[in-house]
Design an enzyme around this catalytic site. Structure first.
Site, PDB file in Angstrom:
ATOM      1  N   LYS A  13     -24.654  17.224 -25.399  1.00 58.96           N
ATOM      2  CA  LYS A  13     -23.433  16.410 -25.246  1.00 58.96           C
ATOM      3  C   LYS A  13     -23.779  14.913 -25.230  1.00 58.96           C
ATOM      4  O   LYS A  13     -23.108  14.105 -25.863  1.00 58.96           O
ATOM      5  CB  LYS A  13     -22.690  16.777 -23.948  1.00 58.96           C
ATOM      6  CG  LYS A  13     -22.243  18.225 -23.876  1.00 58.96           C
ATOM      7  CD  LYS A  13     -21.390  18.498 -22.640  1.00 58.96           C
ATOM      8  CE  LYS A  13     -22.109  18.329 -21.324  1.00 58.96           C
ATOM      9  NZ  LYS A  13     -23.215  19.286 -21.106  1.00 58.96           N
ATOM     10  N   ARG A  88     -15.227  19.102 -15.388  1.00 60.51           N
ATOM     11  CA  ARG A  88     -16.097  20.268 -15.237  1.00 60.51           C
ATOM     12  C   ARG A  88     -15.385  21.409 -14.528  1.00 60.51           C
ATOM     13  O   ARG A  88     -15.982  22.450 -14.287  1.00 60.51           O
ATOM     14  CB  ARG A  88     -17.340  19.878 -14.450  1.00 60.51           C
ATOM     15  CG  ARG A  88     -18.562  19.619 -15.357  1.00 60.51           C
ATOM     16  CD  ARG A  88     -19.689  19.094 -14.506  1.00 60.51           C
ATOM     17  NE  ARG A  88     -20.997  19.392 -14.969  1.00 60.51           N
ATOM     18  CZ  ARG A  88     -21.799  18.505 -15.574  1.00 60.51           C
ATOM     19  NH1 ARG A  88     -21.379  17.305 -15.867  1.00 60.51           N
ATOM     20  NH2 ARG A  88     -23.018  18.850 -15.896  1.00 60.51           N
ATOM     21  N   ARG A 124     -37.425  18.369 -21.267  1.00 57.99           N
ATOM     22  CA  ARG A 124     -36.719  17.099 -21.497  1.00 57.99           C
ATOM     23  C   ARG A 124     -37.203  15.982 -20.570  1.00 57.99           C
ATOM     24  O   ARG A 124     -37.375  16.182 -19.374  1.00 57.99           O
ATOM     25  CB  ARG A 124     -35.239  17.377 -21.235  1.00 57.99           C
ATOM     26  CG  ARG A 124     -34.343  16.187 -21.258  1.00 57.99           C
ATOM     27  CD  ARG A 124     -32.915  16.610 -21.337  1.00 57.99           C
ATOM     28  NE  ARG A 124     -32.298  16.744 -20.030  1.00 57.99           N
ATOM     29  CZ  ARG A 124     -30.985  16.883 -19.844  1.00 57.99           C
ATOM     30  NH1 ARG A 124     -30.176  16.957 -20.876  1.00 57.99           N
ATOM     31  NH2 ARG A 124     -30.493  16.988 -18.642  1.00 57.99           N
ATOM     32  N   ARG A 157     -35.995  14.593 -15.058  1.00 60.15           N
ATOM     33  CA  ARG A 157     -34.962  14.555 -14.030  1.00 60.15           C
ATOM     34  C   ARG A 157     -35.270  15.587 -12.943  1.00 60.15           C
ATOM     35  O   ARG A 157     -35.739  16.675 -13.249  1.00 60.15           O
ATOM     36  CB  ARG A 157     -33.602  14.862 -14.661  1.00 60.15           C
ATOM     37  CG  ARG A 157     -32.920  13.637 -15.200  1.00 60.15           C
ATOM     38  CD  ARG A 157     -31.708  13.944 -16.014  1.00 60.15           C
ATOM     39  NE  ARG A 157     -30.789  14.918 -15.437  1.00 60.15           N
ATOM     40  CZ  ARG A 157     -29.622  15.242 -15.996  1.00 60.15           C
ATOM     41  NH1 ARG A 157     -29.246  14.677 -17.121  1.00 60.15           N
ATOM     42  NH2 ARG A 157     -28.842  16.149 -15.435  1.00 60.15           N
ATOM     43  N   ARG A 168     -27.475  25.201 -12.287  1.00 59.24           N
ATOM     44  CA  ARG A 168     -26.538  24.429 -13.115  1.00 59.24           C
ATOM     45  C   ARG A 168     -25.874  25.315 -14.173  1.00 59.24           C
ATOM     46  O   ARG A 168     -24.698  25.163 -14.471  1.00 59.24           O
ATOM     47  CB  ARG A 168     -27.280  23.255 -13.786  1.00 59.24           C
ATOM     48  CG  ARG A 168     -27.657  22.174 -12.781  1.00 59.24           C
ATOM     49  CD  ARG A 168     -28.727  21.242 -13.321  1.00 59.24           C
ATOM     50  NE  ARG A 168     -28.270  20.438 -14.435  1.00 59.24           N
ATOM     51  CZ  ARG A 168     -29.079  19.889 -15.331  1.00 59.24           C
ATOM     52  NH1 ARG A 168     -30.388  20.082 -15.249  1.00 59.24           N
ATOM     53  NH2 ARG A 168     -28.592  19.157 -16.295  1.00 59.24           N
TER      54      ARG A 168
HETATM   55  P1  AMP Z   1     -25.266  16.014 -16.132  1.00 57.43           P
HETATM   56  O1  AMP Z   1     -26.033  14.749 -16.366  1.00 57.43           O
HETATM   57  O2  AMP Z   1     -23.971  16.045 -16.872  1.00 57.43           O
HETATM   58  O3  AMP Z   1     -26.100  17.234 -16.357  1.00 57.43           O
HETATM   59  O4  AMP Z   1     -24.862  16.012 -14.590  1.00 57.43           O
HETATM   60  C1  AMP Z   1     -25.845  15.999 -13.579  1.00 57.43           C
HETATM   61  C2  AMP Z   1     -25.233  16.421 -12.255  1.00 57.43           C
HETATM   62  O5  AMP Z   1     -24.234  15.484 -11.861  1.00 57.43           O
HETATM   63  C3  AMP Z   1     -24.532  17.765 -12.259  1.00 57.43           C
HETATM   64  O6  AMP Z   1     -25.420  18.861 -12.092  1.00 57.43           O
HETATM   65  C4  AMP Z   1     -23.603  17.604 -11.049  1.00 57.43           C
HETATM   66  O7  AMP Z   1     -24.310  17.700  -9.835  1.00 57.43           O
HETATM   67  C5  AMP Z   1     -23.160  16.155 -11.204  1.00 57.43           C
HETATM   68  N1  AMP Z   1     -21.970  16.047 -12.053  1.00 57.43           N
HETATM   69  C6  AMP Z   1     -21.902  15.537 -13.316  1.00 57.43           C
HETATM   70  N2  AMP Z   1     -20.634  15.574 -13.773  1.00 57.43           N
HETATM   71  C7  AMP Z   1     -19.895  16.137 -12.793  1.00 57.43           C
HETATM   72  C8  AMP Z   1     -18.512  16.467 -12.662  1.00 57.43           C
HETATM   73  N3  AMP Z   1     -17.636  16.245 -13.653  1.00 57.43           N
HETATM   74  N4  AMP Z   1     -18.093  17.038 -11.503  1.00 57.43           N
HETATM   75  C9  AMP Z   1     -18.952  17.256 -10.490  1.00 57.43           C
HETATM   76  N5  AMP Z   1     -20.263  16.986 -10.548  1.00 57.43           N
HETATM   77  C10 AMP Z   1     -20.740  16.433 -11.686  1.00 57.43           C
END
Ligand code: AMP
Length: 214
Positions: A13, A88, A124, A157, A168
């Site tokens: 994404k 989400r 990654r 990360r 996740r």
């Molecule tokens: P990502 O970089 O999109 O993988 O997001 C990393 C982490 O941020 C996720 O595992 C969640 O803990 C938090 N996070 C990101 N987007 C959301 C969202 N829309 N709602 C709640 N938590 C989020």
């Protein structure tokens, strides 16, 4: 135009959001980047979010909704934007409609299997400055490597560790996948196969955007 990128962690994404921004001019708004920035700056919001992020859980809706609302109301999002990692869950999707009801929307789901997600996430690395993504399995990667784009430091990360990756993915299948039906009912849902190259995925996404734009 509001473009919503759906798909599990590791589906690309973020990468596709950057390509879309370059080609179509819709700024990429990444929920994860906004949260990581808040954590890094030690803001009260960031401090609240950090624990859940490190465990692979979703942070509280009110936290992420506030951050997204502030971001999409900035001038550069006036003519459209791409959302990466938001909404989400259904309640976030409903809030999104209320906070910006003017935009037409498309939800593009980048589909990959769990095993591809695990493989991609565990190899990654990201740039601490510009969030550019690298794969340690690629030939030109070495421990000393810096970001090609900005020279920043590359790190893995905290939530790209095996036990957190699993969490996740569970959260994605239990909560976020419900959005497929939600956007299908609105007749704005499209799926693309994310198992192919980033170039091929981008070609498919571009043609979907062009169809909606015409
Ligand atoms: P990502 O970089 O999109 O993988 O997001 C990393 C982490 O941020 C996720 O595992 C969640 O803990 C938090 N996070 C990101 N987007 C959301 C969202 N829309 N709602 C709640 N938590 C989020």
């Amino acid at each position: 135009m509001r473009l919503i990128l759906l798909g599990p962690p590791g589906s690309g994404k973020g990468t596709q959001g950057d390509l879309i921004e370059d080609r179509f001019g819709f700024p990429k708004v990444s929920a994860g980047d906004l949260l990581r920035e808040a954590v890094e700056h030690g803001t009260p919001l960031g401090l609240k979010a950090k624990k859940d992020m490190n465990k692979g859980e979703l942070v509280k809706d009110s936290i992420i909704i506030d951050l997204i609302k502030q971001r999409i109301h900035k001038q550069d999002c006036k003519n459209g934007y791409t959302l990466d990692g938001f909404p989400r869950n259904i309640s976030q999707a409903e809030s999104l409609e209320k906070m910006d009801s003017d935009q037409n929307e498309i939800a593009i789901d980048i589909k990959i299997s769990n095993s591809t997600a695990v493989e991609r996430l565990s190899s990654r690395y990201i740039c601490t400055d510009c969030n550019n993504i690298y794969n340690i399995k690629k030939e030109d990667f070495s421990e000393e490597k810096r970001c090609d784009r900005c020279g920043g430091k590359l790190i893995q990360r905290k939530d790209d560790k095996p036990e957190v990756i699993k969490k996740r993915l569970d959260v994605y299948h239990k909560k976020t996948e419900k959005l497929i039906d939600y956007y299908r009912k609105k007749d704005v849902y499209r799926a693309v196969n994310g198992e192919t190259s980033r170039k091929v995925v981008f070609k498919k996404i571009s043609s979907i955007i062009n169809q909606f734009n015409n």
